[in-house]
Write an enzyme that holds these catalytic residues in place. Structure first.
Site, short mmCIF file in Angstrom:
data_model
loop_
_atom_site.label_atom_id
_atom_site.label_comp_id
_atom_site.label_asym_id
_atom_site.label_seq_id
_atom_site.Cartn_x
_atom_site.Cartn_y
_atom_site.Cartn_z
N LYS A 1 -49.74 -13.96 38.95
CA LYS A 1 -50.68 -12.60 39.02
C LYS A 1 -52.34 -12.97 38.86
O LYS A 1 -52.89 -12.30 39.22
CB LYS A 1 -50.07 -11.87 38.10
CG LYS A 1 -48.82 -11.26 37.91
CD LYS A 1 -48.36 -10.40 39.25
CE LYS A 1 -47.00 -9.70 38.90
NZ LYS A 1 -46.00 -10.55 38.94
C1 PLP Z 1 -44.70 -10.42 39.42
C2 PLP Z 1 -44.05 -11.67 39.72
C3 PLP Z 1 -42.78 -11.90 40.58
C4 PLP Z 1 -42.72 -10.70 41.64
O1 PLP Z 1 -43.86 -10.78 42.48
P1 PLP Z 1 -43.97 -9.36 43.64
O2 PLP Z 1 -45.06 -9.46 44.28
O3 PLP Z 1 -44.10 -8.13 42.74
O4 PLP Z 1 -42.85 -9.63 44.41
C5 PLP Z 1 -42.32 -13.01 40.41
N1 PLP Z 1 -42.29 -13.89 39.45
C6 PLP Z 1 -43.40 -13.75 38.64
C7 PLP Z 1 -43.42 -14.62 37.60
C8 PLP Z 1 -44.23 -12.43 38.55
O5 PLP Z 1 -44.87 -12.44 37.74
#
Ligand code: PLP
Length: 507
Positions: A118
């Protein structure tokens, strides 16, 4: 390219067509839809080859500039450099590509402050947002509401802490995040931050936030104090556009390392929750990324696997809590952007799907639309046992340690290869550091490992480091010394009240 102006329209077709600054400042379109670009800018192979040897900052500015045509070069560069050139990532490559075996490489997206992918978007999105607000002449202060299944919350807190003109309020499921994730959020500093645990699961909380967003009375109340709501969730185009950049960066690195010949089609495997990351990959493919298949990897909450395989999206199913909690999601909001494309940009159809989903919990796309989905995607899901087995096996076979989300993607790729016989070189997107999920990873690499009762999350970090000879991210180690600031746990009915309180708004 110079005079080309990119504009954004709503997936539901009843909102104004706007440049990127408006799309980013507003977050959601007025008709409840998501902002999408009117067309895809093209990135040719020569453009990608030109990225070889360039820094991440240069690559990101190149890709993002193709969408943010209303930003000046200087404005864009200020945002990109602020995010990726100020020591907030513990790898100079920002998103390094690691070859694990001859046809599989891992794109590590977790070298930022919070050790999850993120950060790739949330270090830059607040900068894009404040610039966008200034450009659109918005006079209000922004109250950012975040519903998080764990990683978004901390990354948004780090991104928005003490950003002038913003307040950020984060809600997470009190019993649905890991100890480390909880500690990360509970220790967040900043004069403008609030954090609440909520009794409920992620979908409850996401709905709570959406209800607050669409509550006109709430909007009027906070407007009196000079506030307007906005979102840092991946429905905001400002979250999506930085994610498109790392697909091209990864491909440039694949050429640089000799993992791919220029132009060779690669598969990209994405551990998927809200469908933001993989949608960014689809946008990249539409722009010209040499991608064969995007493999959508899910855990036991396999609603997307079913959707991609059958065309039926049916949320009327059990919700599982898994060791890859950021993928424990039954409503993937970014799927709406894909629906817009596969319907041939028919907003009435998108609206009818979303209404059916809200009313009946299910919708079905037609065979022509499903065919378009299959043109871009393959889907597989992986259960808890397989996830653990994969972490242990890949560590023992290749000495590569991965977190449960990445393991879900790795195993999905293996399933794809077994099923199709296609062993095309593939890039697995790694979305979290294994140190964010110490107990799951420890139990995966040691058969007899038992979590000691009341074990401190920090002890587990040290244990994992000792047992594997790998290093824990410094920011996670530092958590131990930080005081816990946010301890509130609330009922889901009280979220709106918590927002008013956090913004110091009285009756
Ligand atoms: C948010 C997240 C995901 C999922 O990603 P999306 O963009 O919501 O599909 C997968 N793995 C981790 C560790 C995340 O923080």
């Amino acid at each position: 390219m110079v005079n080309f102006k990119m504009l954004f329209e709503s997936t539901r077709g009843k909102a104004d067509i706007v440049p990127s600054a408006h799309a980013i400042a507003r977050g959601l379109a007025d008709d409840g839809g998501l902002f999408v670009p009117q067309s895809f800018p093209s990135v040719r192979l020569v453009d990608i080859k030109a990225m070889v040897g360039k820094s991440y900052v240069e690559r990101a500015a190149d890709v993002m500039g193709r969408y943010l045509t209303d930003f000046t070069g200087d404005e864009l560069m200020e945002c990109v450099e602020g995010a990726y050139r100020t020591g907030k990532f513990d790898s100079l490559k920002i998103a390094p590509l690691r070859e694990v075996n001859y046809n599989t490489a891992v794109l590590e997206l977790w070298h930022g402050l919070t050790a999850a992918f993120k950060d790739m978007a949330l270090q830059i999105m607040p900068r894009l947002l404040t610039k966008s607000m200034a450009k659109t002449g918005a006079l209000y202060k922004t109250a950012i509401l975040v519903a998080t299944s764990g990683d978004t919350g901390k990354a948004a807190l780090e991104g928005f802490a003490d950003v002038p003109g913003t307040d950020i309020i984060v809600f997470y499921p009190a019993d649905g995040v890991s100890e480390i994730q909880k500690r990360q959020m509970a220790t967040q500093k900043g004069k403008n931050v609030s954090v609440f645990g909520v009794k409920g699961n992620f979908d409850d909380i996401q709905k709570g936030v959406k209800d607050i967003f669409s509550d006109k009375e709430m909007a009027e109340r906070i407007a009196k104090d000079g506030y307007a709501f906005s979102s840092a969730n991946s429905i905001n185009f400002g979250r999506l556009v930085p994610q498109i950049a790392y697909y091209f960066s990864a491909y440039a690195d694949a050429i640089e390392k000799g993992f791919a010949k220029p132009g060779e089609l690669l598969n990209f495997v994405v551990p998927t929750g809200n469908f933001g990351n993989i949608l960014a990959g689809y946008y990249a493919k539409e722009m010209g990324l040499p991608a064969a298949r995007l493999i959508c990897a899910s855990n036991s909450n396999n609603i997307l696997t079913d959707f991609i395989n059958t065309g039926v999206y049916d949320r009327r199913r059990e919700f599982y809590r898994t060791m890859s909690p950021s993928m424990d999601i039954l409503i993937s909001s970014n799927l709406e952007r894909l629906l817009y494309l596969v319907t041939g940009k028919k907003p009435e159809r998108v609206r009818s799907f979303m209404e059916k989903l809200a009313e009946d919990g299910v919708y079905e796309i037609n065979s022509e639309e499903l065919e378009k989905v299959h043109g871009g995607f393959f889907a597989a899901w992986v259960d808890e046992l397989e996830t653990k087995e994969t972490i242990g096996r890949i560590f023992s076979d290749y000495g590569y340690l991965m977190d449960p989300h990445t393991a879900v993607a790795w195993r999905s790729l293996e399933k794809y290869r077994l099923l199709t016989g296609d062993d095309t070189c593939s890039i697995v997107l790694s979305t979290a550091s294994p140190y964010k999920f110490c107990d799951s990873v420890l139990s995966a690499i040691e058969r007899d490992w038992k979590e000691k009762d009341g074990a401190e999350p920090m002890e587990l970090l040290r244990e994992l480091s000792q047992k594997t000879g790998t290093k824990a991210p410094l920011n996670l180690l530092a958590l131990e010394r930080l005081p816990v600031i946010h301890t509130g746990v609330i009922e889901k009915e009280d979220m709106a009240q918590a927002v008013l309180q956090s913004l110091n708004i009285k009756e």
